[in-house]
Scaffold this motif. Sequence first.
Motif, short mmCIF file in Angstrom:
data_model
loop_
_atom_site.label_atom_id
_atom_site.label_comp_id
_atom_site.label_asym_id
_atom_site.label_seq_id
_atom_site.Cartn_x
_atom_site.Cartn_y
_atom_site.Cartn_z
N GLU A 1 0.73 -1.37 -0.14
CA GLU A 1 0.24 0.04 -0.14
C GLU A 1 0.89 1.29 0.06
O GLU A 1 0.55 2.08 -0.75
N LEU A 2 1.85 1.50 0.80
CA LEU A 2 2.76 2.21 0.98
C LEU A 2 3.53 2.75 -0.32
O LEU A 2 3.72 3.68 -0.96
N ALA A 3 4.05 1.70 -0.75
CA ALA A 3 5.12 1.65 -2.33
C ALA A 3 4.09 2.16 -3.27
O ALA A 3 4.22 3.02 -4.24
N ASP A 4 2.88 1.62 -3.32
CA ASP A 4 1.92 2.08 -4.39
C ASP A 4 1.50 3.75 -4.16
O ASP A 4 1.46 4.63 -5.22
N LYS A 5 1.22 4.12 -2.94
CA LYS A 5 0.99 5.61 -2.87
C LYS A 5 2.21 6.42 -3.16
O LYS A 5 2.05 7.47 -3.88
N LEU A 6 3.45 5.99 -2.92
CA LEU A 6 4.90 6.74 -3.10
C LEU A 6 4.84 6.70 -4.71
O LEU A 6 5.22 7.89 -5.14
N LYS A 7 4.46 5.68 -5.27
CA LYS A 7 4.76 5.87 -6.79
C LYS A 7 3.83 6.51 -7.32
O LYS A 7 3.89 7.39 -8.43
N ALA A 8 2.46 6.64 -6.72
CA ALA A 8 1.60 7.56 -7.38
C ALA A 8 2.07 9.00 -7.20
O ALA A 8 1.44 9.85 -7.94
N ARG A 9 2.68 9.42 -6.31
CA ARG A 9 3.31 10.60 -6.07
C ARG A 9 4.84 10.91 -6.68
O ARG A 9 5.29 11.85 -6.38
N GLY A 10 4.98 10.02 -7.52
CA GLY A 10 6.23 10.20 -8.28
C GLY A 10 7.62 9.82 -8.05
O GLY A 10 8.50 9.97 -8.60
N TYR A 11 7.62 9.15 -6.71
CA TYR A 11 8.79 8.41 -6.44
C TYR A 11 9.22 6.85 -7.03
O TYR A 11 8.12 6.13 -7.16
N ARG A 12 10.26 6.56 -7.25
CA ARG A 12 10.66 5.35 -7.38
C ARG A 12 10.76 4.50 -6.42
O ARG A 12 11.62 4.43 -5.72
N ALA A 13 9.73 3.81 -6.06
CA ALA A 13 9.52 2.83 -4.84
C ALA A 13 9.29 1.33 -5.01
O ALA A 13 8.80 1.15 -6.21
N ALA A 14 9.50 0.61 -4.10
CA ALA A 14 9.12 -0.64 -4.32
C ALA A 14 9.02 -1.48 -3.01
O ALA A 14 9.42 -0.89 -1.84
N ALA A 15 8.40 -2.43 -2.91
CA ALA A 15 8.17 -3.35 -1.69
C ALA A 15 8.90 -4.73 -1.68
O ALA A 15 8.93 -5.14 -2.64
N ILE A 16 9.01 -5.02 -0.32
CA ILE A 16 9.59 -6.39 -0.23
C ILE A 16 9.01 -6.98 1.15
O ILE A 16 8.84 -6.27 2.19
N ASN A 17 8.22 -8.15 0.93
CA ASN A 17 7.89 -8.66 2.09
C ASN A 17 8.14 -10.22 1.90
O ASN A 17 8.49 -10.74 1.27
N GLY A 18 7.44 -10.83 3.06
CA GLY A 18 7.59 -12.20 3.11
C GLY A 18 6.90 -13.23 2.23
O GLY A 18 7.23 -14.41 2.01
N ASP A 19 5.91 -12.57 1.60
CA ASP A 19 5.32 -13.43 0.53
C ASP A 19 5.85 -13.25 -0.96
O ASP A 19 5.37 -13.79 -1.75
N ILE A 20 6.98 -12.16 -1.10
CA ILE A 20 7.36 -12.12 -2.36
C ILE A 20 8.57 -13.12 -2.64
O ILE A 20 9.42 -13.48 -1.49
N PRO A 21 8.54 -13.86 -3.98
CA PRO A 21 9.30 -14.80 -3.97
C PRO A 21 11.02 -14.26 -3.71
O PRO A 21 11.22 -13.22 -4.21
N GLN A 22 12.02 -15.28 -3.43
CA GLN A 22 13.37 -14.90 -3.20
C GLN A 22 14.05 -14.32 -4.51
O GLN A 22 14.74 -13.33 -4.39
N ALA A 23 13.61 -14.92 -5.62
CA ALA A 23 14.18 -14.20 -6.75
C ALA A 23 13.69 -12.71 -6.94
O ALA A 23 14.68 -12.02 -7.45
N GLN A 24 12.40 -12.47 -6.93
CA GLN A 24 11.82 -11.15 -7.07
C GLN A 24 12.62 -10.12 -5.98
O GLN A 24 12.95 -8.97 -6.33
#
Length: 612
Positions: free
Chosen positions: A282-305
């Motif tokens: 949610e926070l990464a999406d809000k930051l991207k909508a405001r023009g920032y180059r943002a991304a998220a990582i959490n326990g559900d994201i595959p290791q390769a990603q």
Amino acid sequence: MSENTSTLENPDQPTAAPEDADPNEVLFTDFNLDGRVLAALTDVGYEKPSPIQAATIPLLLEGRDVVGLAQTGTGKTAAFAIPALSRMAELPATKSTQILVLAPTRELALQVAEAFSSYAAHMDNFTVLPVYGGSPYGPQLNGLRRGAQVVVGTPGRVIDHIEKGSLDLSQLQYMVLDEADEMLRMGFADEVDQILSRTPAEKQVALFSATMPPAIRKIAKKYLNNPAEISVKSKTSTGSNIRQRYVQVMGAHKVDALTRILEVEQYEGVLTFVRTKIATEELADKLKARGYRAAAINGDIPQAQRERTIEALRDGKIDVLVATDVAARGLDVERITHVVNYDIPHDTESYVHRIGRTGRAGRTGDAILFMTPREKYLLRAIEKATRQNVELMNLPSVDVVNNNRLQKFSERITQTMESEDLSIFRDLVEKYEADHSVTAVEIAAALAVMAQGGQKLLMEELPQAPAKQARLAKGDRDGFSSRGPTRTLTEGNATYRIAVGRRHRVMPGSIVGAIANEGGLTSSQIGGIDIRADHSLVELPADLSKDQWRALSKTRIGGELIQLELDKGRKPRSEGGGGGGGFKKDFKKREGFKKDFKKGDSYGARKPRHQS
């Protein structure tokens, strides 16, 4: 008895500090834990217990009652949750509540519940349910009807469910009082005593507290059976090359606060910590909508990603990484200049690990902590554990942010003029100017709007508190040399007065619950609460809607209408009705108060001034 323990019957007996023994010599596999709990610990990457865990888990597995004297951040949640689940795993399957944990705040209750869920991940048909004020009763009632083996709650809401008959504690096997001294400091002593008195006598109890005031010792002697007392000290420390600051901000304004900081701070890479997996996205999406180059990582994201995302941060393809504690484990990127604790950690060791991601290899780093007024005690715990002050950071003003934006926009124009071939567009503008009889300035302004892609160029001010409240919040005094509320007013909020106070026996939890439920607010939107004799001051958003005002005008606490209104403070003597007459009138009121007081009446029984 363990060499690391003493009993409450001999409080003067010195307690050997568990840190004298090397906890690194002990592994979780050395404890006689249920295999399913061990599997969950492996999933979350736990191998070696902290000192409080190494000293406490064996005793709780034996069935002993325990009093743990430990600061926030020493790993005590796992110290009581792991043995509780291991013992419950051996009992016959049931839907009855077997474990009850009391926590002082909604935030801590949610964190403890999340920890229990993680450790019970391999236990079939096992439910953990958080119950707390400020949220609807419906989902909690449904959860209790379906059955929850573990209930984690705040004292006020737990009492409500007991009295409604929705929480049955007749089969309770294990009870925990977490942050016991904080619960008492917040005024929950009566609720804690009532809850304990309604639990079965044959149960195991673990009490954890940073301090041991007489009230806590009294509870321990009354409700615990020959408890072992364990004392540990946090060894956490932070690097002196990391500048630590905190910002007081409510949940609803956190994104705006982070945006302001990113607009003004000189940074390369920013690592932003949140508590939940959903919040990272949610926070990464809000930051991207405001023009920032943002991304998220959490326990559900595959290791390769995850590895690709971290590599993008390292290469400068993204600037802001939003992560959970688990997902950021082992992260080492030199480009990280700032760590932002968007959600304050309840564990000081987590705080130290988080901010240690910056200031690597002898370089300087910045750590910024977001907190609400009600999380002040966590800030104190962090400062005490790290032995370092965290300085107050004032958010950059809207004017500063907007001036910065205008300057950057001008720089983009200059760079484009110097680096791009403008001939095609120059011809287009000249033709448009001739065909439509408009100036080149108007055309340029329209093109600038197009370049923004629908984003506003200038930031808008947050809702403002009344001018007098703002002055008092900055330290000014009113006509009676009173500062009004004793805490800093959070930006975007205002102070409201409600007509219930100590004489109505209200508690912070009941105020939060009533206002949140009736006004449609989340508990994170409710700031500091100052309970006084016949009224209370509550910090709420400055821009309450008409519907919220209407709903709160009908709200009752303990049967009393709260009569919500903006706090205006006390009137100066000069405003009391014209010159000396106003002073005499006020003086007579004071004399009347003295006479009533001598007769034994309490000041709280008199009609509040705003009603007289």
